[in-house]
Design an enzyme around this catalytic site. Sequence first.
Site, mmCIF file in Angstrom:
data_model
loop_
_atom_site.group_PDB
_atom_site.id
_atom_site.type_symbol
_atom_site.label_atom_id
_atom_site.label_comp_id
_atom_site.label_asym_id
_atom_site.label_seq_id
_atom_site.Cartn_x
_atom_site.Cartn_y
_atom_site.Cartn_z
ATOM 1 N N HIS A 1 -1.590 -6.063 1.114
ATOM 2 C CA HIS A 1 -0.589 -6.324 2.151
ATOM 3 C C HIS A 1 -1.282 -6.678 3.453
ATOM 4 O O HIS A 1 -2.359 -6.169 3.763
ATOM 5 C CB HIS A 1 0.343 -5.123 2.358
ATOM 6 C CG HIS A 1 -0.358 -3.809 2.566
ATOM 7 N ND1 HIS A 1 -0.901 -3.083 1.527
ATOM 8 C CD2 HIS A 1 -0.614 -3.093 3.686
ATOM 9 C CE1 HIS A 1 -1.437 -1.978 1.996
ATOM 10 N NE2 HIS A 1 -1.297 -1.959 3.318
ATOM 11 N N HIS B 1 -0.683 -6.319 7.409
ATOM 12 C CA HIS B 1 0.116 -5.761 8.502
ATOM 13 C C HIS B 1 0.261 -6.858 9.554
ATOM 14 O O HIS B 1 -0.757 -7.436 9.999
ATOM 15 C CB HIS B 1 -0.606 -4.578 9.151
ATOM 16 C CG HIS B 1 -0.788 -3.383 8.271
ATOM 17 N ND1 HIS B 1 -0.033 -2.240 8.392
ATOM 18 C CD2 HIS B 1 -1.671 -3.133 7.262
ATOM 19 C CE1 HIS B 1 -0.426 -1.339 7.507
ATOM 20 N NE2 HIS B 1 -1.431 -1.853 6.802
#
Length: 120
Positions: A106, A108
């Site tokens: 992922h 951020h």
Amino acid sequence: MSDPAPTCLFCAIVAGAVPAEVVAETPDTLAFRDINPFAPVHVLVIPKRHIASAAEVGPADGDLLAALFTTAKAVADAEGIGGPDRGYRLVANVGPDASNTVFHLHLHVLGGRPMDWPPG
Ligand code: AMP
Ligand code: ZN
């Protein structure tokens, strides 16, 4: 698309089994608000396909990475932090020293306030 990892929280979010505040979706990516934000804008952008971390990315994942960064830019623009007078930070944590806690790749997307450099 690969099978979801059975114990992966973010695969469960992709599958709709765990709720999330989704802010953007493309065929290959999903973006949703971090449950514990530490900036006014704190969105996670993930590939729908399970990749454990940035350290697991390989040459075959180029298109997916481009899609990930394209979604991150779209989120930043939609959140009003993408213009020339603003700015944002993209972070991919890898491993314990980086406080990596969810092992599904992922980015951020962090912004909405000035952020120190270097980070803590
Ligand atoms: P990291 O693995 O350190 O890069 O960060 C994982 C991030 O996932 C943390 O910022 C958490 O607050 C966030 N997080 C954990 N569970 C959820 C959830 N159910 N929905 C949204 N964000 C989450
Ligand atoms: Zn996963």
